[in-house]
Design a protein around this motif. Sequence first.
Motif, PDB file in Angstrom:
ATOM      1  N   LYS A  52       0.629  -1.202  -0.205  1.00 34.25           N
ATOM      2  CA  LYS A  52       0.190  -0.206   0.082  1.00 34.25           C
ATOM      3  C   LYS A  52       1.106   1.269   0.079  1.00 34.25           C
ATOM      4  CE  LYS A  52      -3.536   2.354   2.412  1.00 34.25           C
ATOM      5  NZ  LYS A  52      -4.379   2.508   3.524  1.00 34.25           N
ATOM      6  N   ASN A  53       0.537   2.355  -0.823  1.00 37.72           N
ATOM      7  CA  ASN A  53       0.944   3.439  -0.640  1.00 37.72           C
ATOM      8  C   ASN A  53      -0.016   4.732  -0.711  1.00 37.72           C
ATOM      9  OD1 ASN A  53       0.311   4.218  -3.427  1.00 37.72           O
ATOM     10  ND2 ASN A  53       2.359   3.669  -4.044  1.00 37.72           N
ATOM     11  N   GLN A  54      -0.043   5.796  -0.778  1.00 35.64           N
ATOM     12  CA  GLN A  54      -0.936   6.707  -0.700  1.00 35.64           C
ATOM     13  C   GLN A  54      -1.510   7.481  -1.999  1.00 35.64           C
ATOM     14  OE1 GLN A  54      -2.797   7.517   2.004  1.00 35.64           O
ATOM     15  NE2 GLN A  54      -1.243   5.880   2.577  1.00 35.64           N
ATOM     16  N   ASN A  55      -1.325   6.573  -3.087  1.00 31.02           N
ATOM     17  CA  ASN A  55      -1.695   6.967  -4.357  1.00 31.02           C
ATOM     18  C   ASN A  55      -3.431   6.649  -4.578  1.00 31.02           C
ATOM     19  OD1 ASN A  55       0.516   8.327  -5.019  1.00 31.02           O
ATOM     20  ND2 ASN A  55       1.447   6.848  -6.288  1.00 31.02           N
ATOM     21  N   LEU A  56      -4.148   7.612  -4.661  1.00 32.16           N
ATOM     22  CA  LEU A  56      -5.442   7.091  -4.838  1.00 32.16           C
ATOM     23  C   LEU A  56      -5.662   7.018  -6.257  1.00 32.16           C
ATOM     24  CD1 LEU A  56      -8.224   7.327  -3.632  1.00 32.16           C
ATOM     25  CD2 LEU A  56      -8.545   9.800  -4.356  1.00 32.16           C
ATOM     26  N   LEU A  57      -6.405   5.825  -6.307  1.00 29.93           N
ATOM     27  CA  LEU A  57      -6.552   5.039  -7.772  1.00 29.93           C
ATOM     28  C   LEU A  57      -8.072   5.062  -7.959  1.00 29.93           C
ATOM     29  CD1 LEU A  57      -4.429   3.781  -9.245  1.00 29.93           C
ATOM     30  CD2 LEU A  57      -5.122   1.540  -8.571  1.00 29.93           C
ATOM     31  N   MET A  94     -11.285   7.389 -11.802  1.00 22.51           N
ATOM     32  CA  MET A  94     -10.232   6.602 -11.847  1.00 22.51           C
ATOM     33  C   MET A  94      -9.220   7.561 -11.968  1.00 22.51           C
ATOM     34  SD  MET A  94      -9.056   3.464 -12.152  1.00 22.51           S
ATOM     35  CE  MET A  94      -7.792   2.640 -12.642  1.00 22.51           C
ATOM     36  N   HIS A  95      -8.094   7.520 -11.303  1.00 21.06           N
ATOM     37  CA  HIS A  95      -7.000   8.471 -11.442  1.00 21.06           C
ATOM     38  C   HIS A  95      -7.645   9.960 -11.139  1.00 21.06           C
ATOM     39  CE1 HIS A  95      -4.273   5.501 -12.474  1.00 21.06           C
ATOM     40  NE2 HIS A  95      -5.008   5.317 -13.665  1.00 21.06           N
ATOM     41  N   GLU A  96      -8.628  10.083 -10.372  1.00 21.36           N
ATOM     42  CA  GLU A  96      -9.218  11.318 -10.161  1.00 21.36           C
ATOM     43  C   GLU A  96      -9.959  11.871 -11.515  1.00 21.36           C
ATOM     44  OE1 GLU A  96      -9.831  13.293  -7.089  1.00 21.36           O
ATOM     45  OE2 GLU A  96      -9.964  10.854  -6.886  1.00 21.36           O
ATOM     46  N   LYS A  97     -10.282  10.897 -12.556  1.00 19.99           N
ATOM     47  CA  LYS A  97     -10.885  11.408 -13.772  1.00 19.99           C
ATOM     48  C   LYS A  97     -12.361  10.705 -13.524  1.00 19.99           C
ATOM     49  CE  LYS A  97      -9.853  11.670 -18.005  1.00 19.99           C
ATOM     50  NZ  LYS A  97      -9.394  10.861 -19.286  1.00 19.99           N
ATOM     51  N   GLU A  98     -13.471  11.332 -14.036  1.00 18.81           N
ATOM     52  CA  GLU A  98     -14.739  10.741 -13.888  1.00 18.81           C
ATOM     53  C   GLU A  98     -14.608   9.539 -15.022  1.00 18.81           C
ATOM     54  OE1 GLU A  98     -18.349  13.107 -13.543  1.00 18.81           O
ATOM     55  OE2 GLU A  98     -19.141  11.155 -13.051  1.00 18.81           O
TER      56      GLU A  98
END
Length: 435
Positions: free
Chosen positions: A5-10, A73-77
Motif C-alpha cells: 500500500k501507498n498513498q496514491n488514490l486510484l 479513476m485517477h481522479e478522472k470521472e
Amino acid sequence: MTNNKNQNLLLRSEHVWKVFGDGNEKKTILKDMSMSVHEGEFVAILGPSGSGKSTFLRVLSGLIPPTEGHVYMHEKELQGINNEVSIVFQNFALYPWLTVRKNVALGLLHSTISEEEKEKRITDAIHAIGLKGFDDAFPREISGGMKQRVGFARALVVQPTILMMDEPFSALDVLTAENLRHELLTLWLEKKIPTKTIIMVTHNIDEAVSMADKVCILSSNPGEIRVELEGLPVETRMQKGSDHTELVDSIYQIMTNPKKNPQTILHDGNHIPITLEESPYQVLPQIGISKLKAYIKKLMLQGGKESIRELNTNISLDDLLPLIEMMDILGLGGVEENRLFLTELGDAYAHGNTEEEKQILKKQLIANVSLIQFIMQQLEDGKHTIHTSDVLKHLHAYFPHQDAIIQLKTALTMGIYAGLFSYNRQTGRISLIEN
Ligand SMILES: Nc1ncnc2c1ncn2[C@@H]1O[C@H](COP(=O)(O)OP(=O)(O)OP(=O)(O)O)[C@@H](O)[C@H]1O
Ligand SMILES: [Mg+2]
C-alpha cells in the motif's frame, strides 16, 4: 513479504446510488456509497447475499453507470467501461469450446500489443497461475479449481491496473479455495503480478480477513457501506492466529447486529462510523415462522446459548442474520459476546406447546412489530376489517413497491400464525380475530 500500500488514490466512488426499475417498481440497491481505493491496497467488500456487492463492483468497473453519484479513476470521472480493470467471476465464465490457452488469450482480444508479445504474456500468465501443461485442455477436462485458474489467468494476462473479483472462490471446495487464495495472495504480495490493486467481493468473513488490507462491510436493503475496517498485517494474515480470530469475531458481531453502531462494537477508534436513518417501520427480516421455530428449538437443545461461529457451520449467514434480527425484534433472543442466546421468553417459547407459542408470539408481535401495530390499530378502529391494498398504499410512503409487498407478507404470515387476524385470499381483506 511487504504491504504494497501507498498513498496514491486510484479509484474512488462518490455518493454512488443505484436504483433499478422505474415507476412503482423502483428499488434502491446501492445507497450513497463513497469509497476510496489506493494503489497497493487489497480491498474486500463484504456483505450478505443480495446486499448489492456485485452491483457495486459493476458500477466500480464501469460496466453499469450509477443512477446518481460518480466513479473516478485517477481522479478522472469514469465514462463507460474502465479498461484498466479485469474481472474474475464466481462461475469462471469460460468458453467450453475453447482450450485453456485460447480462453486465456481472450483477455487480450482487444489489446493492441504485438502477436509475439501476446503469446509471451499468455505463456507467462499460464505459468504464474499454475496451469503449465494444460494449454490444450478444454474446460470440461479440468477441475473447478483449474477452471478458476483459467479465470485468473485470463484476467491477469491483461496486466490490469485493478483486478476485481466477484466471489472468486465460492464455487470451489474448501481445500481448493484455500490453496488458490494462498497462491493468489503470494503472487500479489511478492509482486509477481503487476496489478496495482485488488478489489474482492465476498460474503465469506474468514476469506476477507485472510486476504484484505481493508474490509468494507455492507448492510443490505439497500446496500450501504456500514464501516471500513483495517485488515491484518500481511505477516499474520493467512495464519489463523488470535488476531485473525479476533477480527473475524468483531466482523461477525457487526454483521449480526445490523442496528448497532459498529463503533460501539469495536473498541478501536480508528474506524469510520455510519449513522443509520430513522424509519417509522422496522424492516422485517426475511425468515419464515417455521424456520424461526426450528432454530429456536435447536438453540434450546444446545443449552440456550451458542457461539455464532458454531451456528454458522450449520446455518448459512443468509439465514442466520435474519434469524438473529427476528429473535431480537421479538424479544426471544439476543447476541452477547458473539453468542446467540435465548431470553427467558425465548426459552418459554422453545419449551411451550403450540398454543403457548402462539400466545407468546401474539404478545410480542403487538408489543414490538410496528407494522403489526399499524394493522391492529386499523382493524380495531374501523369495521374490524381492512383491505391489503390500503395497507400497501400506506407502506409505499416508506418502502419501494416490491419491498412493501414483502414486508406486508411477512407481517401477515406472522399475525395469521399467532391468531391476531385472518386473511381472505379471494377478497384480499384482513379481518380481526376477536377473543
Ligand atoms: N439489473 C437488475 N435489475 C433489477 N434488479 C437487480 C438487477 N441487478 C441486481 N438486482 C437486484 O439488486 C439486488 C442486489 O443484487 P447483487 O447481485 O448486487 O447482490 P449481491 O450482494 O452480489 O448478492 P449475491 O451474494 O447473491 O451475489 C438484488 O435484490 C437483485 O435482485
Ligand atoms: Mg453477487
